[in-house]
Design an enzyme around this catalytic site. Structure first.
Site, PDB file in Angstrom:
ATOM      1  N   PHE A 153      42.573  21.629  62.913  1.00 13.76           N
ATOM      2  CA  PHE A 153      41.733  22.178  61.847  1.00 13.76           C
ATOM      3  C   PHE A 153      42.145  21.614  60.496  1.00 13.76           C
ATOM      4  CE2 PHE A 153      40.338  25.505  64.790  1.00 13.76           C
ATOM      5  CZ  PHE A 153      39.044  25.728  64.364  1.00 13.76           C
ATOM      6  N   VAL A 175      40.871  17.975  60.288  1.00 14.32           N
ATOM      7  CA  VAL A 175      39.435  17.797  60.128  1.00 14.32           C
ATOM      8  C   VAL A 175      38.960  18.331  58.779  1.00 14.32           C
ATOM      9  CG1 VAL A 175      37.172  18.482  61.039  1.00 14.32           C
ATOM     10  CG2 VAL A 175      38.988  17.813  62.616  1.00 14.32           C
ATOM     11  N   GLU A 176      39.534  19.438  58.326  1.00 10.36           N
ATOM     12  CA  GLU A 176      39.074  20.035  57.083  1.00 10.36           C
ATOM     13  C   GLU A 176      39.503  19.255  55.841  1.00 10.36           C
ATOM     14  OE1 GLU A 176      36.935  22.193  56.539  1.00 10.36           O
ATOM     15  OE2 GLU A 176      36.668  23.059  58.519  1.00 10.36           O
ATOM     16  N   SER A 177      40.718  18.757  55.821  1.00  8.61           N
ATOM     17  CA  SER A 177      41.194  18.135  54.579  1.00  8.61           C
ATOM     18  C   SER A 177      42.095  16.926  54.813  1.00  8.61           C
ATOM     19  CB  SER A 177      41.951  19.163  53.730  1.00  8.61           C
ATOM     20  OG  SER A 177      43.148  19.578  54.382  1.00  8.61           O
ATOM     21  N   TYR A 223      31.571  19.389  65.159  1.00 11.80           N
ATOM     22  CA  TYR A 223      32.806  19.839  64.531  1.00 11.80           C
ATOM     23  C   TYR A 223      33.726  20.475  65.563  1.00 11.80           C
ATOM     24  CZ  TYR A 223      35.897  22.607  61.525  1.00 11.80           C
ATOM     25  OH  TYR A 223      36.996  23.158  60.930  1.00 11.80           O
TER      26      TYR A 223
END
Length: 400
Positions: A123, A126-128, A308
């Site tokens: 997570f 993928v997020e940042s 996602y």
């Protein structure tokens, strides 16, 4: 998922169409819009000083933010194109290095929440990109722009008020409250309402800092997943191979039943004895096939895109030393674009098979409707929305 999970899943940038604006947006009265927020903000405990400081220097909406509402990668690109960037060799290497550096923190978070460290890392990646690309747009500016044009109705107005509450609590200074164009903040890309519910002070400094504190960011991801219903000890899913003449109409059931029917993991390991799963063929037959569990739906609670969720799950497997996907993707095959998916949704709705929003996006509801149509018509029930399926449906309905 119109359950508690869906309520919690307001978080991250959704692919959205712009909605008509209110009178002040049409009249260009941005100061009037800001003034209309003051009483609601004060009712939520926001002081006049905090309110004024948050909007200082903000004279109007950001046109770049408004333009971004019309596009979003994980919904507009096929899953295999999305995975190329989301699960790249470079990201895998960076994630494994971060996992070693933060091993003690991740172990403590896993022990407390039951969420595997590889999932938390995925997570974050993928997020940042592990904190390297957390966004630099001021959150108040982004949310005010979206709220001003009434994007998604009152959603972003409520998020803007929540952002003001965060500033009032003092967890972050106004200049450091930054994130994405859609108001998703920090290394975990939480919307403000999710931050207020789910952010965690894991480093013990008295602040829930998802912008600068890696322990806080990682623990907040895990805490949110548990709130969404993460089941410890259960994988998100497995890439599998199907035997010849496999009955695709029986696409849900116990993992043990799938194993008894000849379904095998492509990495050679046995399927678990316990647990339920369903088949997911995001590229149709001839492309990678997955058995997905309830934890896949938990990932979708963080962000509703199938692409996602698959990216997070597969990246977690790769970070834990798992192999690349075994089956090839249908890179050269024709596929339905957004308008084509809308036509398919409308056609299936006319058949009484689809009851979701006709938004031109693939997801679980459309996948289920396609499967039911395929079953009814005696077609291979892989749930994949091919152009040929739309052509068949419209031909039988007599549409040009």
């Amino acid at each position: 998922m119109r359950t508690r999970r869906a309520v919690l899943a307001l978080p991250l940038c959704l692919a959205l169409l712009a909605a008509p604006g209110p009178a002040w947006a049409q009249d260009g009265d941005f100061p009037g819009f800001v003034a209309s927020l003051r009483s609601d903000a004060i009712a939520r405990g926001v002081s006049p000083n905090t309110f004024d400081a948050a909007f200082a220097g903000l004279r109007g909406p950001d046109p770049d933010v408004i333009a971004r509402t019309r596009r979003q990668g994980e919904f507009s690109r096929p899953v295999w194109d999305y995975l190329v960037g989301a699960v790249s060799p470079g990201r895998i290497a960076r994630g494994q290095a971060q996992g070693k550096r933060l091993a003690a923190t991740l172990a403590a978070i896993e022990a407390k929440t039951g969420v595997p460290r590889a999932i938390v890392l995925a997570f974050w990646g993928v997020e940042s990109d592990f904190g390297a690309s957390a966004g630099s747009l001021p959150t108040v500016r982004a949310l005010a722009s979206l709220a001003y044009v009434r994007h998604r109705g009152t959603l972003f107005r409520d998020e803007l008020l929540a952002a003001l509450q965060i500033l009032e609590k003092g967890d972050i200074e106004p200049a450091r409250m930054v994130g994405s164009w859609a108001g998703a903040m920090g290394q975990v890309q939480f919307l403000p309402s999710v931050y207020l519910r789910e952010a965690v002070d894991f480093d013990g400094d008295g602040r829930r800092d998802i912008w600068r504190s890696e322990p806080d960011a990682l623990a907040s991801i895990a805490h949110y997943l548990r709130s969404l219903g993460w089941k410890p000890g259960l994988s998100w899913g497995y890439e599998v191979s199907l035997p010849k003449e496999f009955d695709l109409t029986r696409y849900r059931g116990p993992l043990a039943d799938f194993a008894a029917r000849g379904v095998r993991r492509t990495d050679g390991k046995p399927l678990p004895v316990n647990g339920e799963a369903s088949l997911f063929l995001p590229g149709g037959l001839g492309s990678p096939v997955f058995l997905i569990t309830d934890n896949f739906e938990v990932i979708r609670g963080y962000n509703t895109s199938d692409s996602y969720a698959l990216a997070v799950g597969h990246l977690a497997d790769r970070l834990a030393g798992g192999p690349a996907l075994a089956a090839p993707w249908p890179n050269g095959d024709a596929r339905l674009d957004g308008p084509g998916l809308k036509r398919l949704q409308a056609g299936l709705a006319a058949q009484g098979l689809y009851a979701g929003e006709q938004d031109g996006r693939a997801g679980p509801k459309l996948r289920e409707a396609v499967r039911q149509y395929q079953i009814r018509e005696g077609l291979p029930a892989d749930g994949y929305a091919r152009p040929a399926l739309l052509e068949r449906l419209e031909r039988l309905e007599g549409r040009p």
